[in-house]
Scaffold this active site. Structure first.
Site, PDB file in Angstrom:
ATOM      1  N   HIS A  72       2.958   3.884  12.730  1.00 44.07           N
ATOM      2  CA  HIS A  72       1.757   4.589  13.236  1.00 44.07           C
ATOM      3  C   HIS A  72       2.106   5.602  14.337  1.00 44.07           C
ATOM      4  O   HIS A  72       1.218   6.304  14.802  1.00 44.07           O
ATOM      5  CB  HIS A  72       0.680   3.631  13.761  1.00 44.07           C
ATOM      6  CG  HIS A  72       0.047   2.787  12.696  1.00 44.07           C
ATOM      7  ND1 HIS A  72      -1.225   2.279  12.798  1.00 44.07           N
ATOM      8  CD2 HIS A  72       0.499   2.364  11.491  1.00 44.07           C
ATOM      9  CE1 HIS A  72      -1.519   1.574  11.726  1.00 44.07           C
ATOM     10  NE2 HIS A  72      -0.477   1.603  10.909  1.00 44.07           N
ATOM     11  N   GLU A 105      -5.349   1.109   2.390  1.00 43.45           N
ATOM     12  CA  GLU A 105      -5.139   0.086   3.426  1.00 43.45           C
ATOM     13  C   GLU A 105      -5.361   0.641   4.809  1.00 43.45           C
ATOM     14  O   GLU A 105      -5.985   0.019   5.653  1.00 43.45           O
ATOM     15  CB  GLU A 105      -3.738  -0.517   3.309  1.00 43.45           C
ATOM     16  CG  GLU A 105      -3.570  -1.841   4.059  1.00 43.45           C
ATOM     17  CD  GLU A 105      -3.304  -1.703   5.553  1.00 43.45           C
ATOM     18  OE1 GLU A 105      -3.549  -2.672   6.283  1.00 43.45           O
ATOM     19  OE2 GLU A 105      -2.874  -0.619   6.009  1.00 43.45           O
ATOM     20  N   GLU A 106      -4.856   1.832   5.049  1.00 41.20           N
ATOM     21  CA  GLU A 106      -4.923   2.397   6.404  1.00 41.20           C
ATOM     22  C   GLU A 106      -6.328   2.867   6.779  1.00 41.20           C
ATOM     23  O   GLU A 106      -6.552   3.288   7.908  1.00 41.20           O
ATOM     24  CB  GLU A 106      -3.918   3.552   6.555  1.00 41.20           C
ATOM     25  CG  GLU A 106      -2.455   3.143   6.356  1.00 41.20           C
ATOM     26  CD  GLU A 106      -1.894   2.243   7.462  1.00 41.20           C
ATOM     27  OE1 GLU A 106      -2.665   1.776   8.321  1.00 41.20           O
ATOM     28  OE2 GLU A 106      -0.678   1.991   7.436  1.00 41.20           O
ATOM     29  N   THR A 125     -16.890  24.948  33.140  1.00 41.02           N
ATOM     30  CA  THR A 125     -17.684  24.051  33.972  1.00 41.02           C
ATOM     31  C   THR A 125     -18.923  23.625  33.204  1.00 41.02           C
ATOM     32  O   THR A 125     -19.884  24.382  33.067  1.00 41.02           O
ATOM     33  CB  THR A 125     -18.076  24.754  35.289  1.00 41.02           C
ATOM     34  OG1 THR A 125     -18.572  26.063  34.974  1.00 41.02           O
ATOM     35  CG2 THR A 125     -16.877  24.885  36.203  1.00 41.02           C
ATOM     36  N   SER A 169      -3.009  -6.298  11.794  1.00 41.85           N
ATOM     37  CA  SER A 169      -4.064  -6.777  10.895  1.00 41.85           C
ATOM     38  C   SER A 169      -3.823  -6.302   9.473  1.00 41.85           C
ATOM     39  O   SER A 169      -3.458  -5.142   9.255  1.00 41.85           O
ATOM     40  CB  SER A 169      -5.426  -6.243  11.350  1.00 41.85           C
ATOM     41  OG  SER A 169      -5.637  -6.538  12.720  1.00 41.85           O
ATOM     42  N   ASP A 193      -0.579   4.303   0.708  1.00 42.27           N
ATOM     43  CA  ASP A 193      -1.123   5.300   1.650  1.00 42.27           C
ATOM     44  C   ASP A 193      -0.469   5.121   3.014  1.00 42.27           C
ATOM     45  O   ASP A 193       0.112   4.072   3.301  1.00 42.27           O
ATOM     46  CB  ASP A 193      -2.652   5.181   1.768  1.00 42.27           C
ATOM     47  CG  ASP A 193      -3.119   3.864   2.354  1.00 42.27           C
ATOM     48  OD1 ASP A 193      -2.530   2.812   2.036  1.00 42.27           O
ATOM     49  OD2 ASP A 193      -4.092   3.862   3.150  1.00 42.27           O
ATOM     50  N   HIS A 197       0.828  -1.220   0.000  1.00 47.36           N
ATOM     51  CA  HIS A 197       0.000   0.000   0.000  1.00 47.36           C
ATOM     52  C   HIS A 197       0.854   1.258   0.000  1.00 47.36           C
ATOM     53  O   HIS A 197       1.911   1.300   0.625  1.00 47.36           O
ATOM     54  CB  HIS A 197      -1.041   0.005   1.134  1.00 47.36           C
ATOM     55  CG  HIS A 197      -0.514  -0.033   2.537  1.00 47.36           C
ATOM     56  ND1 HIS A 197      -0.322   1.112   3.276  1.00 47.36           N
ATOM     57  CD2 HIS A 197      -0.172  -1.054   3.348  1.00 47.36           C
ATOM     58  CE1 HIS A 197       0.104   0.779   4.494  1.00 47.36           C
ATOM     59  NE2 HIS A 197       0.226  -0.531   4.558  1.00 47.36           N
ATOM     60  N   ARG A 256      -9.109  -6.623  18.385  1.00 40.14           N
ATOM     61  CA  ARG A 256      -8.262  -7.481  17.543  1.00 40.14           C
ATOM     62  C   ARG A 256      -8.751  -8.908  17.701  1.00 40.14           C
ATOM     63  O   ARG A 256      -8.957  -9.379  18.827  1.00 40.14           O
ATOM     64  CB  ARG A 256      -6.806  -7.391  17.980  1.00 40.14           C
ATOM     65  CG  ARG A 256      -6.208  -6.010  17.842  1.00 40.14           C
ATOM     66  CD  ARG A 256      -5.712  -5.720  16.435  1.00 40.14           C
ATOM     67  NE  ARG A 256      -5.349  -4.316  16.309  1.00 40.14           N
ATOM     68  CZ  ARG A 256      -4.853  -3.768  15.213  1.00 40.14           C
ATOM     69  NH1 ARG A 256      -4.652  -4.503  14.120  1.00 40.14           N
ATOM     70  NH2 ARG A 256      -4.558  -2.500  15.173  1.00 40.14           N
ATOM     71  N   HIS A 268     -24.727  23.634  32.622  1.00 42.71           N
ATOM     72  CA  HIS A 268     -23.907  24.176  33.712  1.00 42.71           C
ATOM     73  C   HIS A 268     -23.677  23.038  34.714  1.00 42.71           C
ATOM     74  O   HIS A 268     -24.635  22.423  35.185  1.00 42.71           O
ATOM     75  CB  HIS A 268     -24.646  25.344  34.387  1.00 42.71           C
ATOM     76  CG  HIS A 268     -23.799  26.094  35.357  1.00 42.71           C
ATOM     77  ND1 HIS A 268     -23.446  25.591  36.586  1.00 42.71           N
ATOM     78  CD2 HIS A 268     -23.218  27.324  35.276  1.00 42.71           C
ATOM     79  CE1 HIS A 268     -22.696  26.472  37.229  1.00 42.71           C
ATOM     80  NE2 HIS A 268     -22.534  27.539  36.439  1.00 42.71           N
TER      81      HIS A 268
HETATM   82  N1  BES Z   1       1.193  -2.892   8.146  1.00 42.78           N
HETATM   83  C1  BES Z   1       0.121  -2.782   9.071  1.00 42.78           C
HETATM   84  C2  BES Z   1      -0.261  -4.101   9.697  1.00 42.78           C
HETATM   85  C3  BES Z   1       0.760  -4.720  10.610  1.00 42.78           C
HETATM   86  C4  BES Z   1       1.426  -3.975  11.546  1.00 42.78           C
HETATM   87  C5  BES Z   1       0.991  -6.054  10.562  1.00 42.78           C
HETATM   88  C6  BES Z   1       2.354  -4.541  12.376  1.00 42.78           C
HETATM   89  C7  BES Z   1       1.891  -6.651  11.390  1.00 42.78           C
HETATM   90  C8  BES Z   1       2.597  -5.883  12.306  1.00 42.78           C
HETATM   91  C9  BES Z   1      -1.087  -2.190   8.361  1.00 42.78           C
HETATM   92  O1  BES Z   1      -0.747  -1.085   7.561  1.00 42.78           O
HETATM   93  C10 BES Z   1      -2.046  -1.669   9.388  1.00 42.78           C
HETATM   94  O2  BES Z   1      -1.729  -0.723  10.045  1.00 42.78           O
HETATM   95  N2  BES Z   1      -3.211  -2.290   9.509  1.00 42.78           N
HETATM   96  C11 BES Z   1      -4.233  -1.809  10.382  1.00 42.78           C
HETATM   97  C12 BES Z   1      -5.551  -2.428  10.051  1.00 42.78           C
HETATM   98  C13 BES Z   1      -6.422  -1.640   9.124  1.00 42.78           C
HETATM   99  C14 BES Z   1      -7.771  -2.287   9.047  1.00 42.78           C
HETATM  100  C15 BES Z   1      -6.528  -0.191   9.432  1.00 42.78           C
HETATM  101  C16 BES Z   1      -3.921  -2.204  11.801  1.00 42.78           C
HETATM  102  O3  BES Z   1      -3.330  -3.283  12.050  1.00 42.78           O
HETATM  103  O4  BES Z   1      -4.280  -1.434  12.682  1.00 42.78           O
HETATM  104 MN    MN Z   2       0.843  -1.466   6.384  1.00 47.89          MN
HETATM  105 MN    MN Z   3      -0.456   0.636   8.948  1.00 48.81          MN
END
Ligand code: BES
Ligand code: MN
Ligand code: MN
Length: 456
Positions: free
Chosen positions: A424, A150-151, A312, A396, A86, A84, A325, A210
């Site tokens: 990330h 993908e992200e 407040t 994932s 992105d 990917h 997960r 309030h």
């Molecule tokens: N490359 C990652 C997935 C990943 C990270 C696999 C670390 C193994 C180890 C992928 O880009 C990603 O971030 N996937 C998302 C899932 C998606 C549905 C947003 C994730 O794992 O949060």
């Molecule tokens: Mn990835």
């Molecule tokens: Mn990722």
């Protein structure tokens, strides 16, 4: 020979990657739309220059998928490369030591958003392909499918795959979008967790109030949301949603012992994260908690006043984004539904709750006895001088299970990232060693896969 070409051209390979890293292809934020598309065009051009045929941007309802191929001989096996272009949002920017979209090399690593996930790893395949083409050494047919969503859950990839079943026919899918244990302990990812992602909204009074005039008499949606979320784990850190664990595949003691043989240094792990102790489900090791066990985590929570100073107020609404997960044989539909039912049921009468499902994805375990896995293992062994071990990952990549379901093809997850790459997170990086080692390992996979398929 291929190795020489890689080392002679390594500066150019790195510069090209850095050029791509300068384009902020954040798929989650519409503000970057033009940049995401520009990145797709960049990948298209580089595939063309490397010698791919039929390279095109395939339009989808979202961002385009870059497709290209090189069919050398119908008698040879076909590898479908997925990656990917992105990236995740770079926020919070102030935590970066250098701007996320101005890549720099420091301590033999490239620092930039997407350096590892997945631009750096995806680009290894483009440069490995270039290297094989230059030497007339492409041992398999190859197809590239590089997506830009993908992200954000790959919402349009399923449609693309279903509409292109013939074009995407292949013997194996090859993906570098995961990590390995360490540069001196190479590993190949043998499984991924699935995902249920939901957003919840808790509504109390019909307007912000309030907090003196009404506080104590009216439900505060933020207080309530916090209580509801806190109740989702018990004192052993088990998830309390009824039926959540019903379908979870329990590993045998032998399988757990086998997993336990992978090296793990708790002290280093704590130190790298700046934590005094780890935290997780009772009865499971850290490695197990991040691979074979399902989880529930709040990814964001908001509501009320968070600006300067104090206000407040009892907010009318509170929100949270929650990811779960999943492991074999949970399904995202089942778990999302169980979450929704439970979350609605624990809400007091003083508030209203709405659960909005986002994307989901299914968990997957990839075979380690296949020709493709064995070819990958030989490639790592030759490139690193060390036999790789299979490791189930906690991350994932929902398309892996989808590819298996729709195309019937298994994936090989040849990742070269490290935990310390901080994907990330702020200050994401990718080691130059890893980038170049990946470019070296990939052609070995093609070579062994072609050889071993013949004899299979
Ligand atoms: N490359 C990652 C997935 C990943 C990270 C696999 C670390 C193994 C180890 C992928 O880009 C990603 O971030 N996937 C998302 C899932 C998606 C549905 C947003 C994730 O794992 O949060
Ligand atoms: Mn990835
Ligand atoms: Mn990722």
């Amino acid at each position: 020979m291929l190795k020489n070409y890689i080392s002679e051209n390594k500066d150019r390979f790195i510069n090209e990657l850095m050029e791509m890293l300068r384009i902020p292809s954040v798929s989650a934020d519409p503000k970057f739309k033009a940049d995401v598309i520009r990145t797709a065009e960049f990948v298209k051009q580089k595939l063309q220059e490397a010698g791919a045929d039929s390279v095109e941007l395939c339009e989808t309802a979202g961002y385009p998928i870059v497709y290209g191929e090189k069919m050398v001989d119908p008698a040879l096996p076909t590898v479908l490369v997925y990656g990917h272009y992105d990236v995740q949002p770079a926020d919070p920017y102030e935590l970066w030591n250098s701007p996320p979209f101005e890549p720099v090399i420091k301590n033999e690593k490239i620092y930039a958003r997407g350096a590892c996930d997945d631009k750096g790893q995806m680009y290894m395949h483009v440069k490995a392909f270039e290297t094989m083409m230059k030497h007339n050494a492409l041992a398999c047919n190859v197809k590239f499918m590089i997506e830009g969503e993908e992200e954000v859950g790959s919402a349009n990839l399923g449609t693309f795959v279903k509409n292109n079943l013939d074009r995407l026919q292949a013997d194996v899918i090859l993906i570098s979008d995961t990590g390995m244990l360490g540069n001196d302990t190479p590993s190949i990812t043998s499984g991924l967790r699935g995902m249920s992602y939901v957003e919840v909204e808790v509504t109390g009074p019909n307007r912000d109030l309030h907090s003196g005039s009404y506080g104590g008499a009216v439900a505060n949606p933020i207080n309530i949301l916090c209580q509801m979320i806190a109740s989702l784990h018990d004192e052993n850190n088990h998830i309390t949603i009824p039926g959540f664990y019903d379908n979870v595949e329990e590993l045998t003691e032998e399988e757990r012992a086998e997993m336990g043989r992978a090296p793990f240094d708790l002290e280093k792990y704590r130190q790298a994260l700046g934590i005094a102790d780890v935290h997780g489900e009772k009865g499971y090791s850290t490695r197990e908690r991040i691979s074979i066990r399902p989880t529930l985590d709040v990814n964001g929570i908001w509501g009320g006043y968070t600006g300067e100073g104090a206000k407040t107020v009892i907010a009318s609404k509170a929100y949270a984004k929650i990811s779960m997960r999943l492991v074999p044989h949970q399904t995202s539909e089942e778990i999302t539904e169980k979450f929704r039912k439970h979350f609605e049921s624990i809400a007091p009468a003083s508030v209203q709750v709405v659960v909005k499902p986002h994307h989901g994805g299914e968990p997957v375990v990839t075979p380690t006895d296949s020709v493709a896995y064995q070819a990958a293992a030989r490639a790592y062994e030759e490139a690193f001088g060390i036999k790789p071990i299979p490791v189930r990952s906690g991350g994932s990549i929902p398309i892996v299970a989808m590819f298996k379901a729709v195309l019937g093809i298994d994936s090989v997850l040849m990742g070269f990232g490290l935990d310390s790459d901080a994907i990330h997170s702020p200050n994401e990086s990718f080691g130059l060693f890893n980038f170049l080692k990946g470019i070296e390992t990939i052609p070995l996979f093609y070579q062994y896969y072609a050889e071993m398929s013949q004899h299979a």
